[in-house]
Design a protein around this motif. Sequence first.
Motif, PDB file in Angstrom:
ATOM      1  N   LYS A  22      62.719 -32.108   4.515  1.00 47.56           N
ATOM      2  CA  LYS A  22      63.544 -32.722   3.777  1.00 47.56           C
ATOM      3  C   LYS A  22      63.001 -33.164   3.318  1.00 47.56           C
ATOM      4  O   LYS A  22      62.312 -33.844   2.719  1.00 47.56           O
ATOM      5  N   VAL A  23      63.736 -32.678   1.567  1.00 44.06           N
ATOM      6  CA  VAL A  23      63.612 -33.101  -0.252  1.00 44.06           C
ATOM      7  C   VAL A  23      63.286 -34.399   0.104  1.00 44.06           C
ATOM      8  O   VAL A  23      64.093 -35.215   0.712  1.00 44.06           O
ATOM      9  N   GLY A  24      61.918 -34.846  -0.248  1.00 46.45           N
ATOM     10  CA  GLY A  24      62.063 -36.380  -0.684  1.00 46.45           C
ATOM     11  C   GLY A  24      62.084 -37.511   0.776  1.00 46.45           C
ATOM     12  O   GLY A  24      61.866 -38.821   0.227  1.00 46.45           O
ATOM     13  N   VAL A  25      61.383 -36.605   1.366  1.00 45.43           N
ATOM     14  CA  VAL A  25      61.751 -37.467   2.871  1.00 45.43           C
ATOM     15  C   VAL A  25      60.576 -37.147   3.334  1.00 45.43           C
ATOM     16  O   VAL A  25      59.475 -37.481   3.361  1.00 45.43           O
ATOM     17  N   GLY A  26      60.046 -35.886   3.702  1.00 49.61           N
ATOM     18  CA  GLY A  26      58.938 -35.376   4.734  1.00 49.61           C
ATOM     19  C   GLY A  26      59.264 -33.878   5.604  1.00 49.61           C
ATOM     20  O   GLY A  26      59.978 -33.084   5.027  1.00 49.61           O
ATOM     21  N   ALA A  27      58.351 -33.839   5.878  1.00 49.49           N
ATOM     22  CA  ALA A  27      58.347 -32.510   7.148  1.00 49.49           C
ATOM     23  C   ALA A  27      57.657 -32.990   8.641  1.00 49.49           C
ATOM     24  O   ALA A  27      56.606 -33.377   8.991  1.00 49.49           O
ATOM     25  N   ASP A  53      56.765 -30.644  -3.365  1.00 54.36           N
ATOM     26  CA  ASP A  53      56.733 -29.814  -2.301  1.00 54.36           C
ATOM     27  C   ASP A  53      56.518 -30.462  -1.252  1.00 54.36           C
ATOM     28  O   ASP A  53      55.734 -31.458  -0.957  1.00 54.36           O
ATOM     29  N   LEU A  54      57.455 -29.930   0.055  1.00 52.69           N
ATOM     30  CA  LEU A  54      57.038 -30.311   1.179  1.00 52.69           C
ATOM     31  C   LEU A  54      57.484 -29.119   2.494  1.00 52.69           C
ATOM     32  O   LEU A  54      58.008 -28.773   1.114  1.00 52.69           O
ATOM     33  N   GLY A  55      56.231 -28.770   3.215  1.00 54.45           N
ATOM     34  CA  GLY A  55      56.284 -28.014   3.913  1.00 54.45           C
ATOM     35  C   GLY A  55      55.647 -27.453   5.536  1.00 54.45           C
ATOM     36  O   GLY A  55      55.202 -28.846   5.328  1.00 54.45           O
ATOM     37  N   VAL A  56      56.195 -26.808   6.244  1.00 51.23           N
ATOM     38  CA  VAL A  56      55.822 -26.578   7.182  1.00 51.23           C
ATOM     39  C   VAL A  56      55.282 -25.250   7.579  1.00 51.23           C
ATOM     40  O   VAL A  56      56.249 -24.109   6.924  1.00 51.23           O
ATOM     41  N   ALA A  57      54.544 -24.332   7.760  1.00 47.42           N
ATOM     42  CA  ALA A  57      53.776 -23.394   8.730  1.00 47.42           C
ATOM     43  C   ALA A  57      52.996 -22.902   9.531  1.00 47.42           C
ATOM     44  O   ALA A  57      52.820 -24.067  10.307  1.00 47.42           O
ATOM     45  N   VAL A  60      54.294 -35.234   7.469  1.00 51.58           N
ATOM     46  CA  VAL A  60      53.522 -35.946   6.632  1.00 51.58           C
ATOM     47  C   VAL A  60      54.782 -36.391   6.147  1.00 51.58           C
ATOM     48  O   VAL A  60      55.879 -35.887   5.789  1.00 51.58           O
ATOM     49  N   ASN A  61      54.648 -38.048   5.072  1.00 52.78           N
ATOM     50  CA  ASN A  61      55.720 -38.375   4.569  1.00 52.78           C
ATOM     51  C   ASN A  61      55.608 -37.309   2.935  1.00 52.78           C
ATOM     52  O   ASN A  61      55.023 -36.850   2.708  1.00 52.78           O
ATOM     53  N   ALA A  62      56.825 -38.002   1.839  1.00 53.55           N
ATOM     54  CA  ALA A  62      56.941 -37.912   1.122  1.00 53.55           C
ATOM     55  C   ALA A  62      55.984 -38.671  -0.334  1.00 53.55           C
ATOM     56  O   ALA A  62      55.220 -37.617  -0.763  1.00 53.55           O
TER      57      ALA A  62
END
Length: 295
Positions: A34-39, A14-18, A86-88
Amino acid sequence: MTFSIVAVDREKGDLGVAVASKFIAVGALVPWVKVGVGAVATQAWANVKLGPMTLYMLEKGFSPRRAVETLLSTDPRREHRQLGVVNAEGEAYAFTGSKCLPYAGHIVGDGFTVQGNILVGEEVLEAMAHAFESARGELVDRLLAALKAGDKAGGDRRGRQSAAIIVVRKCGGYGGCEEGVDRYVDLRVDDHPDPVSELERLFKIWELTILEREDPNDVYDLGEVAAEIQEALRILGYYSGPVTGRLDEATLRALEHWMAINNFENKMRRDGKIWGTVYRFLLEEAQRAKKTENK
Protein backbone atom coordinates in the motif's frame (compact mmCIF):
# COMPACT_ATOMS: atom_id res chain seq x y z
CA MET A 1 7.56 -23.08 -1.06
CA THR A 2 8.67 -19.53 -1.77
CA PHE A 3 11.43 -16.94 -1.85
CA SER A 4 10.60 -13.25 -1.77
CA ILE A 5 11.87 -9.75 -1.08
CA VAL A 6 10.01 -6.76 0.34
CA ALA A 7 11.62 -3.33 0.15
CA VAL A 8 11.24 0.43 0.11
CA ASP A 9 12.93 3.30 -1.68
CA ARG A 10 12.73 6.05 0.91
CA GLU A 11 13.72 8.79 -1.53
CA LYS A 12 11.04 8.08 -4.15
CA GLY A 13 8.54 6.49 -1.79
CA ASP A 14 8.36 3.28 -3.82
CA LEU A 15 7.30 0.13 -1.97
CA GLY A 16 7.36 -3.34 -3.45
CA VAL A 17 7.45 -7.11 -3.29
CA ALA A 18 8.98 -9.63 -5.69
CA VAL A 19 8.34 -13.35 -5.24
CA ALA A 20 8.82 -16.72 -6.94
CA SER A 21 7.72 -20.23 -6.04
CA LYS A 22 6.89 -23.78 -7.07
CA PHE A 23 3.26 -22.89 -6.48
CA ILE A 24 0.46 -21.83 -8.81
CA ALA A 25 -0.10 -18.04 -9.04
CA VAL A 26 2.08 -17.06 -6.08
CA GLY A 27 1.36 -13.41 -6.89
CA ALA A 28 -2.27 -13.90 -5.88
CA LEU A 29 -1.35 -14.80 -2.30
CA VAL A 30 2.02 -13.57 -1.10
CA PRO A 31 2.49 -9.83 -1.93
CA TRP A 32 0.56 -7.04 -0.25
CA VAL A 33 1.53 -3.39 -0.75
CA LYS A 34 0.00 0.00 0.00
CA VAL A 35 1.46 3.32 -1.08
CA GLY A 36 2.71 5.44 1.81
CA VAL A 37 2.22 2.54 4.24
CA GLY A 38 4.31 -0.57 3.61
CA ALA A 39 4.87 -3.90 1.91
CA VAL A 40 4.24 -7.43 3.17
CA ALA A 41 5.06 -10.95 2.01
CA THR A 42 3.03 -13.66 3.77
CA GLN A 43 4.16 -17.18 2.89
CA ALA A 44 5.06 -20.74 4.02
CA TRP A 45 1.67 -21.94 5.34
CA ALA A 46 0.40 -18.57 4.22
CA ASN A 47 -2.36 -16.85 6.10
CA VAL A 48 -3.52 -14.45 3.40
CA LYS A 49 -5.37 -12.35 5.99
CA LEU A 50 -2.01 -11.37 7.47
CA GLY A 51 -1.25 -9.27 4.38
CA PRO A 52 -4.02 -6.67 4.63
CA MET A 53 -4.11 -6.89 8.44
CA THR A 54 -0.41 -6.07 8.70
CA LEU A 55 -0.82 -3.12 6.32
CA TYR A 56 -3.74 -1.90 8.41
CA MET A 57 -1.65 -2.00 11.57
CA LEU A 58 1.28 -0.25 9.88
CA GLU A 59 -1.12 2.49 8.80
CA LYS A 60 -2.24 2.84 12.44
CA GLY A 61 1.35 3.45 13.54
CA PHE A 62 2.51 -0.02 14.55
CA SER A 63 6.12 -0.87 13.75
CA PRO A 64 6.62 -3.88 11.46
CA ARG A 65 7.83 -5.99 14.38
CA ARG A 66 5.00 -5.02 16.69
CA ALA A 67 2.42 -5.57 13.96
CA VAL A 68 3.67 -9.08 13.20
CA GLU A 69 4.10 -10.10 16.83
CA THR A 70 0.62 -8.82 17.69
CA LEU A 71 -1.02 -10.68 14.83
CA LEU A 72 0.85 -13.93 15.43
CA SER A 73 0.27 -13.91 19.19
CA THR A 74 -3.19 -15.44 18.70
CA ASP A 75 -2.38 -17.54 15.62
CA PRO A 76 -2.40 -21.29 16.42
CA ARG A 77 -0.24 -21.96 13.34
CA ARG A 78 2.26 -19.25 14.22
CA GLU A 79 5.28 -21.53 13.82
CA HIS A 80 4.20 -22.48 10.27
CA ARG A 81 4.11 -18.84 9.12
CA GLN A 82 6.73 -16.74 7.41
CA LEU A 83 6.47 -13.00 6.89
CA GLY A 84 8.61 -10.16 5.62
CA VAL A 85 7.48 -6.59 6.32
CA VAL A 86 8.79 -3.10 5.62
CA ASN A 87 7.10 0.22 6.28
CA ALA A 88 7.35 3.47 4.33
CA GLU A 89 10.02 4.79 6.71
CA GLY A 90 12.29 1.83 6.00
CA GLU A 91 11.81 -0.16 9.20
CA ALA A 92 11.99 -3.85 8.33
CA TYR A 93 11.16 -7.07 10.16
CA ALA A 94 10.89 -10.72 9.22
CA PHE A 95 9.59 -13.82 10.98
CA THR A 96 10.24 -17.47 10.14
CA GLY A 97 8.33 -20.00 12.21
CA SER A 98 10.20 -22.98 13.62
CA LYS A 99 7.99 -25.43 11.71
CA CYS A 100 8.48 -23.92 8.24
CA LEU A 101 9.83 -26.56 5.87
CA PRO A 102 13.63 -26.40 5.44
CA TYR A 103 15.64 -24.69 4.32
CA ALA A 104 13.74 -21.74 5.78
CA GLY A 105 15.09 -18.42 6.95
CA HIS A 106 15.33 -14.70 6.38
CA ILE A 107 17.75 -11.77 6.19
CA VAL A 108 16.80 -8.28 7.31
CA GLY A 109 18.70 -5.40 5.74
CA ASP A 110 18.45 -1.64 5.45
CA GLY A 111 14.94 -1.03 4.16
CA PHE A 112 14.35 -4.59 2.98
CA THR A 113 13.94 -8.22 3.99
CA VAL A 114 14.44 -11.43 2.04
CA GLN A 115 12.80 -14.64 3.17
CA GLY A 116 12.17 -18.13 1.90
CA ASN A 117 11.22 -21.69 2.73
CA ILE A 118 11.75 -25.07 1.05
CA LEU A 119 14.87 -23.54 -0.48
CA VAL A 120 18.00 -25.32 -1.67
CA GLY A 121 19.85 -23.48 1.09
CA GLU A 122 20.80 -20.25 2.81
CA GLU A 123 22.76 -19.21 -0.28
CA VAL A 124 19.49 -18.26 -1.99
CA LEU A 125 18.78 -15.54 0.55
CA GLU A 126 22.39 -14.39 0.66
CA ALA A 127 22.44 -14.02 -3.13
CA MET A 128 19.19 -12.05 -3.06
CA ALA A 129 20.37 -9.67 -0.34
CA HIS A 130 23.69 -9.07 -2.07
CA ALA A 131 22.04 -8.47 -5.45
CA PHE A 132 19.54 -6.01 -4.00
CA GLU A 133 22.19 -4.05 -2.13
CA SER A 134 24.54 -3.83 -5.11
CA ALA A 135 22.03 -3.29 -7.94
CA ARG A 136 21.48 0.12 -9.49
CA GLY A 137 18.31 1.72 -10.75
CA GLU A 138 14.85 2.15 -9.30
CA LEU A 139 13.32 -0.13 -6.71
CA VAL A 140 11.70 -2.29 -9.40
CA ASP A 141 15.11 -2.92 -11.03
CA ARG A 142 16.68 -3.88 -7.70
CA LEU A 143 13.79 -6.19 -6.80
CA LEU A 144 14.09 -7.97 -10.13
CA ALA A 145 17.85 -8.28 -9.64
CA ALA A 146 17.28 -9.90 -6.25
CA LEU A 147 14.67 -12.31 -7.60
CA LYS A 148 16.93 -13.33 -10.48
CA ALA A 149 19.83 -13.88 -8.08
CA GLY A 150 17.71 -16.09 -5.83
CA ASP A 151 16.51 -18.09 -8.80
CA LYS A 152 20.07 -18.51 -10.11
CA ALA A 153 21.23 -19.66 -6.69
CA GLY A 154 18.71 -22.52 -6.75
CA GLY A 155 15.53 -20.96 -5.38
CA ASP A 156 12.74 -23.32 -4.40
CA ARG A 157 14.24 -26.81 -4.13
CA ARG A 158 11.11 -28.36 -5.69
CA GLY A 159 11.46 -26.40 -8.91
CA ARG A 160 9.82 -23.42 -10.62
CA GLN A 161 6.25 -22.44 -11.42
CA SER A 162 5.23 -18.83 -10.78
CA ALA A 163 6.59 -15.37 -10.02
CA ALA A 164 5.30 -11.85 -9.46
CA ILE A 165 6.36 -8.29 -8.78
CA ILE A 166 4.39 -5.30 -7.56
CA VAL A 167 5.72 -1.80 -6.90
CA VAL A 168 3.56 1.13 -5.84
CA ARG A 169 4.34 4.82 -6.17
CA LYS A 170 2.03 7.73 -5.45
CA CYS A 171 0.39 8.63 -8.78
CA GLY A 172 2.90 6.28 -10.43
CA GLY A 173 0.43 4.06 -12.26
CA TYR A 174 -1.06 4.34 -15.73
CA GLY A 175 -2.79 7.71 -15.95
CA GLY A 176 -0.84 9.11 -12.99
CA CYS A 177 -2.46 11.55 -10.61
CA GLU A 178 -5.20 12.26 -13.12
CA GLU A 179 -6.50 8.74 -12.58
CA GLY A 180 -5.28 8.40 -8.98
CA VAL A 181 -3.46 5.13 -9.71
CA ASP A 182 -0.50 4.06 -7.58
CA ARG A 183 0.50 0.72 -9.16
CA TYR A 184 3.79 1.57 -10.84
CA VAL A 185 4.47 -2.06 -11.79
CA ASP A 186 2.11 -5.01 -11.31
CA LEU A 187 3.03 -8.21 -13.15
CA ARG A 188 2.38 -11.90 -12.58
CA VAL A 189 3.48 -15.14 -14.17
CA ASP A 190 1.06 -17.73 -12.83
CA ASP A 191 2.30 -20.98 -14.39
CA HIS A 192 5.49 -21.22 -16.44
CA PRO A 193 8.57 -23.49 -16.61
CA ASP A 194 10.88 -20.49 -16.16
CA PRO A 195 8.74 -17.87 -14.40
CA VAL A 196 11.48 -15.45 -13.33
CA SER A 197 12.81 -15.12 -16.87
CA GLU A 198 9.27 -14.74 -18.15
CA LEU A 199 8.60 -12.05 -15.53
CA GLU A 200 11.69 -10.19 -16.73
CA ARG A 201 10.45 -10.44 -20.35
CA LEU A 202 7.05 -9.06 -19.36
CA PHE A 203 8.66 -6.23 -17.45
CA LYS A 204 10.61 -5.13 -20.53
CA ILE A 205 7.31 -4.83 -22.41
CA TRP A 206 5.70 -3.02 -19.45
CA GLU A 207 8.64 -0.62 -19.27
CA LEU A 208 8.51 0.10 -22.99
CA THR A 209 4.75 0.59 -23.05
CA ILE A 210 3.78 2.03 -19.66
CA LEU A 211 6.71 3.48 -17.74
CA GLU A 212 7.87 7.00 -18.45
CA ARG A 213 11.50 6.82 -17.45
CA GLU A 214 13.37 7.11 -20.75
CA ASP A 215 16.82 8.63 -20.97
CA PRO A 216 16.08 12.30 -21.81
CA ASN A 217 18.93 12.24 -24.33
CA ASP A 218 17.57 9.18 -26.15
CA VAL A 219 15.39 11.00 -28.66
CA TYR A 220 15.25 11.42 -32.44
CA ASP A 221 14.16 14.46 -34.42
CA LEU A 222 11.16 13.38 -36.47
CA GLY A 223 12.28 15.46 -39.42
CA GLU A 224 15.62 13.67 -39.53
CA VAL A 225 14.15 10.15 -39.43
CA ALA A 226 10.97 10.82 -41.45
CA ALA A 227 12.01 8.51 -44.31
CA GLU A 228 12.68 5.59 -41.97
CA ILE A 229 9.38 6.18 -40.18
CA GLN A 230 7.43 6.39 -43.44
CA GLU A 231 8.98 3.16 -44.72
CA ALA A 232 8.30 1.33 -41.44
CA LEU A 233 4.71 2.55 -41.29
CA ARG A 234 4.21 1.61 -44.95
CA ILE A 235 5.38 -1.95 -44.27
CA LEU A 236 3.07 -2.18 -41.25
CA GLY A 237 0.09 -0.85 -43.23
CA TYR A 238 -0.36 2.51 -41.48
CA TYR A 239 0.98 4.76 -44.24
CA SER A 240 0.16 4.61 -47.96
CA GLY A 241 1.92 7.71 -49.25
CA PRO A 242 5.34 7.98 -50.88
CA VAL A 243 8.58 7.72 -48.88
CA THR A 244 9.70 11.32 -49.29
CA GLY A 245 11.63 11.91 -46.08
CA ARG A 246 9.45 14.96 -45.45
CA LEU A 247 7.51 15.13 -42.20
CA ASP A 248 4.02 15.96 -43.43
CA GLU A 249 0.57 15.74 -41.84
CA ALA A 250 -0.14 12.30 -43.33
CA THR A 251 3.03 10.89 -41.78
CA LEU A 252 2.24 12.36 -38.37
CA ARG A 253 -1.32 11.00 -38.47
CA ALA A 254 -0.03 7.55 -39.41
CA LEU A 255 2.57 7.62 -36.65
CA GLU A 256 0.04 8.66 -34.02
CA HIS A 257 -2.35 5.97 -35.21
CA TRP A 258 0.37 3.32 -34.91
CA MET A 259 1.35 4.58 -31.45
CA ALA A 260 -2.25 4.49 -30.25
CA ILE A 261 -2.83 0.97 -31.60
CA ASN A 262 0.36 -0.22 -29.89
CA ASN A 263 -0.50 1.38 -26.53
CA PHE A 264 2.13 4.15 -26.73
CA GLU A 265 -0.33 6.99 -26.16
CA ASN A 266 1.54 8.10 -23.04
CA LYS A 267 4.79 8.18 -25.02
CA MET A 268 3.55 10.70 -27.61
CA ARG A 269 5.59 13.90 -27.72
CA ARG A 270 4.53 17.32 -29.02
CA ASP A 271 7.98 18.78 -29.63
CA GLY A 272 8.79 17.23 -33.00
CA LYS A 273 10.75 14.35 -31.48
CA ILE A 274 10.24 10.64 -30.81
CA TRP A 275 11.61 8.57 -27.95
CA GLY A 276 14.44 6.30 -29.01
CA THR A 277 12.74 3.30 -27.39
CA VAL A 278 9.59 3.84 -29.44
CA TYR A 279 11.47 4.58 -32.66
CA ARG A 280 13.57 1.43 -32.40
CA PHE A 281 10.51 -0.67 -31.58
CA LEU A 282 8.78 0.69 -34.71
CA LEU A 283 11.74 -0.26 -36.91
CA GLU A 284 12.00 -3.71 -35.29
CA GLU A 285 8.29 -4.36 -35.82
CA ALA A 286 8.59 -3.39 -39.46
CA GLN A 287 11.62 -5.63 -39.89
CA ARG A 288 9.78 -8.57 -38.36
CA ALA A 289 6.76 -7.94 -40.59
CA LYS A 290 8.98 -7.76 -43.66
CA LYS A 291 10.67 -11.06 -42.83
CA THR A 292 7.29 -12.73 -42.31
CA GLU A 293 6.03 -11.35 -45.62
CA ASN A 294 9.07 -12.69 -47.47
CA LYS A 295 8.68 -16.25 -46.12
